[in-house]
Design a protein around this motif. Structure first.
Motif, mmCIF file in Angstrom:
data_model
loop_
_atom_site.group_PDB
_atom_site.id
_atom_site.type_symbol
_atom_site.label_atom_id
_atom_site.label_comp_id
_atom_site.label_asym_id
_atom_site.label_seq_id
_atom_site.Cartn_x
_atom_site.Cartn_y
_atom_site.Cartn_z
ATOM 1 N N UNK A 167 -6.112 -3.889 -5.033
ATOM 2 C CA UNK A 167 -6.260 -4.418 -3.676
ATOM 3 C C UNK A 167 -5.014 -5.236 -3.342
ATOM 4 N N UNK A 168 -3.897 -4.572 -3.060
ATOM 5 C CA UNK A 168 -2.666 -5.309 -2.765
ATOM 6 C C UNK A 168 -2.791 -6.091 -1.463
ATOM 7 N N UNK A 169 -2.142 -7.261 -1.439
ATOM 8 C CA UNK A 169 -2.222 -8.128 -0.259
ATOM 9 C C UNK A 169 -1.615 -7.470 0.969
ATOM 10 N N UNK A 170 -0.636 -6.578 0.776
ATOM 11 C CA UNK A 170 0.061 -5.983 1.901
ATOM 12 C C UNK A 170 -0.713 -4.852 2.560
ATOM 13 N N UNK A 201 0.331 4.894 -10.104
ATOM 14 C CA UNK A 201 0.823 6.003 -9.293
ATOM 15 C C UNK A 201 0.084 7.289 -9.554
ATOM 16 N N UNK A 202 -0.846 7.259 -10.485
ATOM 17 C CA UNK A 202 -1.674 8.423 -10.792
ATOM 18 C C UNK A 202 -3.136 8.030 -10.616
ATOM 19 N N UNK A 203 -3.932 8.875 -9.966
ATOM 20 C CA UNK A 203 -5.347 8.536 -9.807
ATOM 21 C C UNK A 203 -6.092 8.670 -11.127
ATOM 22 N N UNK A 204 -7.218 8.026 -11.203
ATOM 23 C CA UNK A 204 -8.046 8.173 -12.395
ATOM 24 C C UNK A 204 -8.474 9.618 -12.543
ATOM 25 N N UNK A 239 1.006 1.271 -6.578
ATOM 26 C CA UNK A 239 0.830 0.084 -5.748
ATOM 27 C C UNK A 239 0.575 -1.127 -6.628
ATOM 28 N N UNK A 240 1.396 -2.153 -6.454
ATOM 29 C CA UNK A 240 1.196 -3.420 -7.131
ATOM 30 C C UNK A 240 0.831 -4.495 -6.132
ATOM 31 N N UNK A 241 0.678 -5.726 -6.579
ATOM 32 C CA UNK A 241 0.305 -6.808 -5.661
ATOM 33 C C UNK A 241 1.319 -7.045 -4.550
#
Length: 670
Positions: A167-170, A201-204, A239-241
């Motif tokens: 859940x990145x802030x952006x 970058x890869x889905x589960x 995606x990171x924070x």
């Protein structure tokens, strides 16, 4: 989040979770409004606090301000499923008198109740109940527009974005964005997701049904029996924070402009501004920072919480420049994101020794601007102002998630526009200004821009028509007879416009190359129905003098903006009834309609626009004394500055009566 999870970043809201009966026993909200830290009590029987996907009957949230309420969107607790939510904002202030917020999109609403202070300032409350359990994050995204203006970027096509276990802030709380914990939801009728954001970058891996003898035979016999990734999503991004990107490139810092841009602040600049020194501290494994001014410590905090609260902004009120001698590059992405947030707070940030490891996560234009030498101390305050505005503008358009995510997904969706389309409306009956006005629009740096040229009671001579037809921008040329009023003429031009946004250009004013970008950005971060600039720089042709007037605060919700700078979406314009069919004062007519409809008007910074009072007369003429009254700085002649689009290398006005050898723009005080 457990009862031990009470860091500073969460001390600005309080959560109380329980069923209706339990909350009634607490006599909410009276008991809840006392002092205290974040609280999410465990359930009966010492069970842990609810987590993503858990069902909760009711949640009560107390936020110190709307800004802190937005931060809850990125907390894992926002993924619990709720049926009733009560939100209290302790310190709320109406953006502009007469404004009323609107509940955002949310399904199956049974009831909602609002309570706002009569004075327009104080404690505000919203209570909402839905029929079926819904993620708290979705409810909050719908509730926030009741407290503050939110106006998404208009797009003819855009991808659905889902964040899986991040859940990145952006990311923000847009209608077409969502978060999920665990497996991706499926949809048998349509591809379920367009862009998936994950930490790697890869889905589960897709969940496969338990293997049985029958299922194995079915899979062997049918190639489509097992789900494939393409059934669920089109592309994935890491995606990171603080950033996002593809695996082959360093992640790019992203920000949500709706929550990151500091409004109600413009300046100070130049000699009148204090300077602060930024130091990255070794405390808490290098996550700390300090900002020190001439009189000592201004504020301190953690770079993994890059936003600035009300107290920090108040402490930085007199600061114009932030200098940083050393960036340790211990947390390069977080450090880069923190520098961007400093810029979005309206500060001129100077990092001459910015490490490449940190700069790799910044756009080239922003990285180079941070390293660039500051203006000389003897330079005019305007040079400092221009540098600050230019840096902030670059950070917004090159790091805003609304603009950057489409570019990151361009390999999958190459035809999706990264910025909204804009139509520049130019209605004129003065042929001597046509080429100059068209040049000003052509020289705009905004990429997705068309020109609608409406000739009101005149015809273009063949040579002018040939020049206009060769415009570097898409152009629509139309002619209306003189018996049509001015309001009817601009209404007809609007009907021909194809842009999602429309902006008005006046034929006799001066526009800098970044003018349209400034308006689009201001609309995005302000959430206003209409945005514009003030007529702060005025060229008086009779005196051959440019004056800078005091027309009120910039970066504020206001009742009036200059008519030649108004920008509004086509949908909002038509919703308020469009332009009034009046012969004059059409700008005032539209401003009144926007206000009467409960819309907000926002005035961004004044740079890049010079209002001209020419000697050939205007429909509104209060006299020269009106423009000289309260004027501060004055300059001889028309500005010669890149920010105003009047450098000879930018304007291309050779042969149109403009003297290319004019002396540089020199300022003097009255």
């Amino acid at each position: 989040m457990s009862s031990k999870d009470t860091p500073e970043m969460y001390s600005h809201w309080r959560l109380v979770v329980g069923d209706r009966r339990g909350l009634r026993r607490r006599r909410w909200p009276v008991a809840m409004m006392g002092s205290g830290l974040t609280e999410v009590p465990g359930r009966p029987g010492n069970r842990p606090a609810p987590g993503p996907g858990d069902q909760v009957g009711r949640v009560a949230i107390a936020a110190e301000s709307v800004d802190w309420l937005r931060h809850l969107l990125e907390h894992p607790f926002s993924m619990v499923h709720v049926r009733r939510v009560t939100v209290v904002v302790d310190s709320w202030r109406i953006p502009q008198g007469g404004w009323s917020g609107r509940l955002g999109a949310i399904r199956h609403v049974l009831a909602h109740r609002t309570r706002f202070p009569r004075s327009g300032e104080g404690r505000a409350m919203v209570d909402i109940e839905v029929r079926w359990s819904t993620p708290l994050r979705s409810v909050l995204a719908a509730v926030i527009p009741l407290f503050t203006p939110v106006r998404p970027l208009p797009q003819p096509a855009s991808p659905d974005v889902i964040a899986q276990d991040v859940l990145p802030a952006w990311l923000g709380g847009g209608q077409n964005t969502a978060g999920v914990s665990g497996a991706l939801p499926e949809n048998n009728d349509i591809r379920a997701h367009d862009v998936v954001l994950t930490a790697s970058g890869e889905p589960r891996p897709l969940e496969q049904p338990a293997a049985t003898e029958t299922s194995v035979v079915e899979v062997v016999d049918s190639a489509v029996a097992a789900p494939t990734p393409s059934d669920l999503y089109a592309t994935t991004l890491a995606a990171g924070p603080y950033a996002a990107g593809a695996a082959s490139r360093p992640a790019t810092v992203l920000v949500d402009l709706e929550r990151s841009v500091v409004q109600h602040r413009y300046g100070p600049f130049g000699r009148s501004a204090d300077r602060a020194e930024l130091t990255f501290t070794e405390a808490e494994d290098g996550w700390g920072y300090r900002l020190t001014g001439p009189d000592g410590l201004l504020c301190e905090g953690r770079i993994d919480r890059p936003w600035f609260g009300e107290e920090a902004l108040a402490a930085l009120a007199r600061t114009g420049v932030v200098h940083c001698t050393r960036v340790p590059a211990r947390h390069p992405v977080a450090e880069a994101a923190f520098l961007v947030h400093l810029v979005l707070a309206g500060l001129l940030v100077h990092v001459p020794g910015l490490p490449d490891e940190v700069g790799a996560h910044l756009a080239d234009e922003v990285r180079d601007a941070l390293r660039e030498d500051l203006p000389a101390r003897g330079d005019d305050d305007l040079e400092w102002e221009v540098r600050t505005v230019a840096l902030r503008r670059s950070a917004m358009r090159l790091h805003a998630s609304g603009f950057v995510l489409p570019r990151l997904a361009a390999s999958t969706f190459p035809s999706l526009p990264a910025v909204p389309s804009v139509s520049a409306l130019l209605v004129t009956k003065r042929l001597q200004h046509v080429i100059e006005a068209v040049n000003a629009i052509e020289n705009q740096t905004y990429p997705n821009l068309e020109i609608v040229l409406c000739l009101h009671g005149v015809e273009l001579p063949a040579e002018l028509r040939a020049r206009v037809a060769r415009s570097s921008r898409p152009i629509e040329i139309m002619t209306l007879p003189p018996e049509h009023g001015f309001g009817e003429a601009i209404g007809a031009a609007t009907a021909r416009a194809r842009g999602s946004l429309v902006t008005k250009f006046d034929d006799d004013d001066t526009y800098g190359p970044e003018h349209v970008w400034d308006l689009v950005l201001a609309r995005h971060y302000s959430g206003a129905t209409m945005v514009g600039k003030g007529a702060e720089f005025v060229y008086l042709q009779t005196l051959d003098t440019t004056v800078r007037r005091d027309v009120g605060l910039a970066e504020e919700y206001i009742s009036v903006v200059a008519g030649g700078t108004m920008l509004i979406s086509r949908g909002d314009l038509e919703q308020v009834g469009g332009w009034r069919p009046v012969p004059r004062s059409i700008d005032r007519g539209l401003l009144d309609r926007v206000r009467h409809a409960g819309g907000l008007i926002y005035r961004t910074h004044p740079l890049g626009y010079v209002y001209q009072r020419r000697s050939d007369g205007h429909t509104w003429d209060p006299g020269l004394e009106y423009f000289l009254r309260g004027a501060g700085m004055q300059w001889s002649g028309l500005p010669r500055h890149r920010e105003f689009g009047t450098e000879s290398s930018l304007t291309g006005l050779t042969g149109l009566g403009v003297d290319q050898d004019t002396e540089p723009w020199v300022a003097h005080r009255r």
